[in-house]
Design a protein around this motif. Sequence first.
Motif, PDB file in Angstrom:
ATOM      1  N   ARG A  60     -44.383  18.066  -8.761  1.00  0.00           N
ATOM      2  CA  ARG A  60     -45.147  18.064  -7.609  1.00  0.00           C
ATOM      3  C   ARG A  60     -44.654  19.054  -6.228  1.00  0.00           C
ATOM      4  N   LEU A  61     -45.466  19.415  -5.712  1.00  0.00           N
ATOM      5  CA  LEU A  61     -45.170  20.150  -4.311  1.00  0.00           C
ATOM      6  C   LEU A  61     -45.290  19.056  -3.264  1.00  0.00           C
ATOM      7  N   ASP A  62     -44.510  18.744  -2.284  1.00  0.00           N
ATOM      8  CA  ASP A  62     -44.712  17.603  -1.326  1.00  0.00           C
ATOM      9  C   ASP A  62     -44.437  18.206  -0.001  1.00  0.00           C
ATOM     10  N   LEU A  63     -45.155  17.520   0.896  1.00  0.00           N
ATOM     11  CA  LEU A  63     -45.236  17.981   2.164  1.00  0.00           C
ATOM     12  C   LEU A  63     -43.822  17.288   3.118  1.00  0.00           C
TER      13      LEU A  63
ATOM     14  N   VAL B 136     -51.476  10.709   3.094  1.00  0.00           N
ATOM     15  CA  VAL B 136     -50.207  10.468   2.842  1.00  0.00           C
ATOM     16  C   VAL B 136     -49.602  10.635   1.363  1.00  0.00           C
ATOM     17  N   GLN B 137     -50.706  10.874   0.290  1.00  0.00           N
ATOM     18  CA  GLN B 137     -50.175  10.898  -0.743  1.00  0.00           C
ATOM     19  C   GLN B 137     -49.648  12.515  -1.334  1.00  0.00           C
ATOM     20  N   PHE B 138     -49.794  13.197  -0.155  1.00  0.00           N
ATOM     21  CA  PHE B 138     -48.968  14.581  -0.456  1.00  0.00           C
ATOM     22  C   PHE B 138     -47.683  14.783   0.130  1.00  0.00           C
ATOM     23  N   VAL B 139     -47.248  13.348   0.938  1.00  0.00           N
ATOM     24  CA  VAL B 139     -46.008  13.601   1.859  1.00  0.00           C
ATOM     25  C   VAL B 139     -44.958  13.301   0.897  1.00  0.00           C
ATOM     26  N   TYR B 140     -43.781  13.874   0.923  1.00  0.00           N
ATOM     27  CA  TYR B 140     -42.468  13.740   0.426  1.00  0.00           C
ATOM     28  C   TYR B 140     -42.235  12.137   0.507  1.00  0.00           C
ATOM     29  N   SER B 141     -41.901  11.324  -0.551  1.00  0.00           N
ATOM     30  CA  SER B 141     -41.680   9.952  -0.440  1.00  0.00           C
ATOM     31  C   SER B 141     -40.528   9.494   0.311  1.00  0.00           C
ATOM     32  N   ASP B 142     -39.350  10.311   0.477  1.00  0.00           N
ATOM     33  CA  ASP B 142     -38.278   9.789   1.183  1.00  0.00           C
ATOM     34  C   ASP B 142     -38.502   9.653   2.733  1.00  0.00           C
ATOM     35  N   ILE B 143     -39.512  10.580   3.076  1.00  0.00           N
ATOM     36  CA  ILE B 143     -39.884  10.814   4.579  1.00  0.00           C
ATOM     37  C   ILE B 143     -41.195   9.971   4.982  1.00  0.00           C
ATOM     38  N   LEU B 144     -41.998   9.256   3.855  1.00  0.00           N
ATOM     39  CA  LEU B 144     -43.072   8.764   4.177  1.00  0.00           C
ATOM     40  C   LEU B 144     -43.136   7.769   5.391  1.00  0.00           C
ATOM     41  N   ASP B 145     -42.320   6.719   5.478  1.00  0.00           N
ATOM     42  CA  ASP B 145     -42.129   5.668   6.440  1.00  0.00           C
ATOM     43  C   ASP B 145     -41.965   6.431   7.821  1.00  0.00           C
TER      44      ASP B 145
END
Length: 208
Positions: free
Chosen positions: A201-204, A108-117
Amino acid sequence: MKLKKGVKRFLLVLVILVVGAVSFVVYQSFHKTSQVSDVKVLKEIKEYGYKLQDNKSNAYKKLFSQLEEELSKSDVDEKKYVELITKMFILDFYSLDEKVAKTDVGGVQFVYSDILDNFLENAEDTLYKYVESDIYKQRKQDLPVVQDVKIESIQNETFAYLEENDDNAFVVNVSWTYKDADKAKGYQDSATLVFIHHGKRLDLVELK
């Protein structure tokens, strides 16, 4: 009818013992759960928000050290950066046997924060749906663990996502093998991941 003093005393002692026993069981259960869920942070790359917890595998810890070294450079090699976090994500997300419950979603720490939920909800409804609790280390369920991760290709493409528009997003094709082939039957072993720039960062943002 009045109870004799001896009977009253006996009932009082009995009530105290029952309440004490129940309180002890509740305390022990809470204490044990707290001990199991107490995860320590071993290292942290503060500028990027990455943390290494002590419950991660040796392979993951090795990759974290490599990531820490790469991100400490004045001129970060983004291709190397995205290669490392792709491997770390695959190791963590698909190694289900290392998880204590269906809500213990990896990567989860690599996932783009806006789509984490949304990412967590999808994971718990699909890949993690039938992961049984292993809080007390008594799970008998056969679950896979990722062994080797291979980067098949890395390409830069223009990618638009929500309000983000990245002309140099990374599209990574990756495959992996599991430690026990029998436990991994039917599980995914290849994917395409898309990472976009988000600050430093680079986010998934996409996994398929």
